[in-house]
Design an enzyme around this catalytic site. Structure first.
Site, PDB file in Angstrom:
ATOM      1  CB  SER A  50      74.688  90.643  57.877  1.00  0.00           C
ATOM      2  OG  SER A  50      75.304  90.490  56.628  1.00  0.00           O
ATOM      3  CD  GLU A  73      81.493  91.678  59.830  1.00  0.00           C
ATOM      4  OE1 GLU A  73      80.551  91.504  59.034  1.00  0.00           O
ATOM      5  OE2 GLU A  73      81.514  92.610  60.656  1.00  0.00           O
ATOM      6  CB  SER A  84      78.554  90.634  61.265  1.00  0.00           C
ATOM      7  OG  SER A  84      78.033  90.446  59.975  1.00  0.00           O
TER       8      SER A  84
END
Length: 532
Positions: free
Chosen positions: A144, A363, A209
């Site tokens: 990620s 997210e 992220s």
């Protein structure tokens, strides 16, 4: 001859003349032996978990009408939205593979009492779709961190690196702190254009992220100073990600930050708002520093504080609702942790005060964690929670001026297999197919993970009385490991709003932020405004 035989059997099956006693085993030419197949046409009957083919679906006119509706919808989309995107919202489902989306939409339908296969997620109805290639510069299957660098900074880099070029060697502090190796993100571009910016996550504010928006680091694991090994620190001062978020650009300029990870910002000598000690060794209280930098900002630590917040009275919002990761939605204390949809609603209402628009990153980060632990019950629920947040955004924004993009960073090796009948519980056992020992298996299985459910002879055990449709059950995997892995499949992209037609076909993941920037007229590259 083989084609003629296949055609013959297809005709016989469709016409209903295929005898229930006939066994059809097409040859496996590669293995030199027969491939196990369903042994009778009982397999083809309406026995899908007690949910037969709906009567209206037996009429071909139903399918002709449905095809016509979908065709008309596609034809209407020929008129593209060429407006400038005042606002951009990027939703990311971490680990939200295409198979996860398929299982989630079936689950959504089955929760409504339907067979499920015909259901769709709201963003799957967006007018434009594409695929994203997720590899990184030194990784066929990514993590990620390198993917965040791609879809937020517009440049591919090495696995575990964030916000730096592929010139930076793994765990090399000196190289990661060199400005020559630093990358700007779409948050930088938006802030320079005078737009408001923010991010929301169900993980931690310093997780891989969201960190793609602001961090420059050779390791995604250096979230606070205590996470950086001493041998790395001896290379010279290596600023951790939490400190970068609070003190550096663009982090210090974010208008909205919501998620977990409170411990990364507080010293070990101090308890956080959730009753756990901080993690920092340097004694810094970065939350106090944030409040000093932003005297008009509001720091909220639970759901009640967030929902009671008067957004007209604050300049910035930092919400930290857990010491580390936020809890899965199905396990969360609803009095303490807001939902992803609630965080999204507050953020959008606050950001909308800026006449120049905004960029927001949202997210659903725990889809990935659930898939890592081979728990699709949770992964699908987290996916449906992301859908709710997307629906909130659709309801609060004007499609003529707001570009909404939904994608994922990487895939997971979950499969949907075994010829389950229509309406079979997506989280249950396949009711038709069995393994070579006659044992049923789950419709959803993983390639790698912690549970194989084998007896002392290495044979699969019957899960009929073991499988549970709840968050506790771990679905089986083939390869034993303490935790599941990522997969290298392409992932979906779904877009609506100004210039959403650019998000189509199969593209490199790092192209995504450049397309968003083009539509919003931000950044240093070619934009809609520079083309006119």
């Amino acid at each position: 001859m083989r084609i003629l035989l296949l055609l013959y059997f297809s005709i016989e099956i469709v016409s209903g003349r295929f005898s229930k006693d006939i066994q059809y085993h097409p040859p496996n030419r590669l293995a030199g032996r027969e491939t196990p197949r369903p042994t009778t046409t009982r397999f083809f009957e309406d026995v899908g978990n007690g949910k037969p083919t709906p009567e209206h679906e037996k009429d071909p006119e139903y399918w002709y009408s449905l095809a016509k509706l979908e065709m008309n919808k596609l034809l209407e989309q020929c008129s593209y939205n060429y407006n400038k995107a005042k606002n951009v919202i990027f939703f990311l489902g971490d680990g939200m593979a295409l198979n996860t989306l398929t299982a989630a939409r079936i689950r959504k339908g089955q929760l409504k009492g339907k067979t499920g296969e015909e259901e769709s997620l709201s963003f799957q109805r967006f007018p434009h779709t594409g695929l994203s290639k997720t590899y990184c510069t030194n990784a066929q299957v990514p993590d990620s961190a390198c993917t965040a660098t791609a879809y937020l900074c517009g440049v591919k880099t090495q696995i575990t690196s964030i916000g730096v070029t592929a010139n930076v060697a793994a765990d090399n502090c000196t190289m990661s702190m060199d400005p020559a190796n630093h990358l700007e993100s779409i948050a930088d571009w938006a802030q320079r254009a005078g737009k408001s910016t923010g991010f929301i996550t169900t993980t931690s504010l310093t997780h891989a992220s969201p960190s793609g928006l602001y961090a420059k680091t050779a390791s995604r694991f250096w979230e606070c100073d205590a996470d950086i090994p001493q041998e790395v620190q001896r290379q010279g001062h290596c600023m951790d990600m939490a400190e970068q978020l609070i003190t550096q650009t663009p982090g210090r300029n974010f208008d909205i930050m919501m998620g977990g990870g409170m411990g990364k910002f507080l010293p070990r000598t101090m308890a956080d708002a959730h009753g756990h000690p901080g993690e920092r060794l340097d004694g810094k209280n970065l939350l106090q520093l944030w409040k000093e930098i932003h005297p008009g900002g509001a720091l909220v630590t639970n759901r009640e504080e967030l929902l009671d917040l008067n957004i007209t009275q604050v300049t910035k919002i930092m919400g930290i609702f857990a010491s580390r990761l936020m809890n899965y939605h199905v396990e969360a204390n609803s009095s303490q942790e807001p939902t992803l949809a609630e965080m999204t609603e507050t953020a959008l209402k606050s950001l909308s005060f800026n006449d120049k628009g905004y960029f927001l990153f949202v997210e659903g980060g725990l889809i990935d964690y659930a898939n890592h632990n081979n728990k699709p019950f949770i992964a699908l629920d987290e996916t449906l929670e992301l859908e709710k947040a997307i629906d909130v955004a659709l309801g609060l924004t004007n499609p003529e001026e707001t570009l909404i993009v939904v994608s994922s960073d990487h895939s997971h090796p979950m499969t949907i297999a075994g010829y389950p009948g229509r309406g079979t519980d997506i989280l249950g056992l396949n009711q038709h197919d069995v393994d070579s020992n006659g044992v049923k298996y789950t419709t959803l299985t993983y390639a790698v993970g912690p549970e194989q459910y084998l007896d002392e002879n290495g044979q699969r055990i019957d899960l009929e009385d073991i499988i549970k449709e709840d968050a506790s059950f771990t679905h089986p995997s083939q390869i034993p490991s303490s935790i599941g892995t990522h997969a290298g499949d392409d992932v979906g992209i779904f877009a609506t709003g100004p210039h959403s037609h650019l998000f189509r076909g199969v593209m490199e993941q790092h192209t995504i932020p450049h397309l968003m920037a083009y539509a919003a007229c931000i950044g240093d590259g070619p934009t809609l405004c520079s083309d006119h």
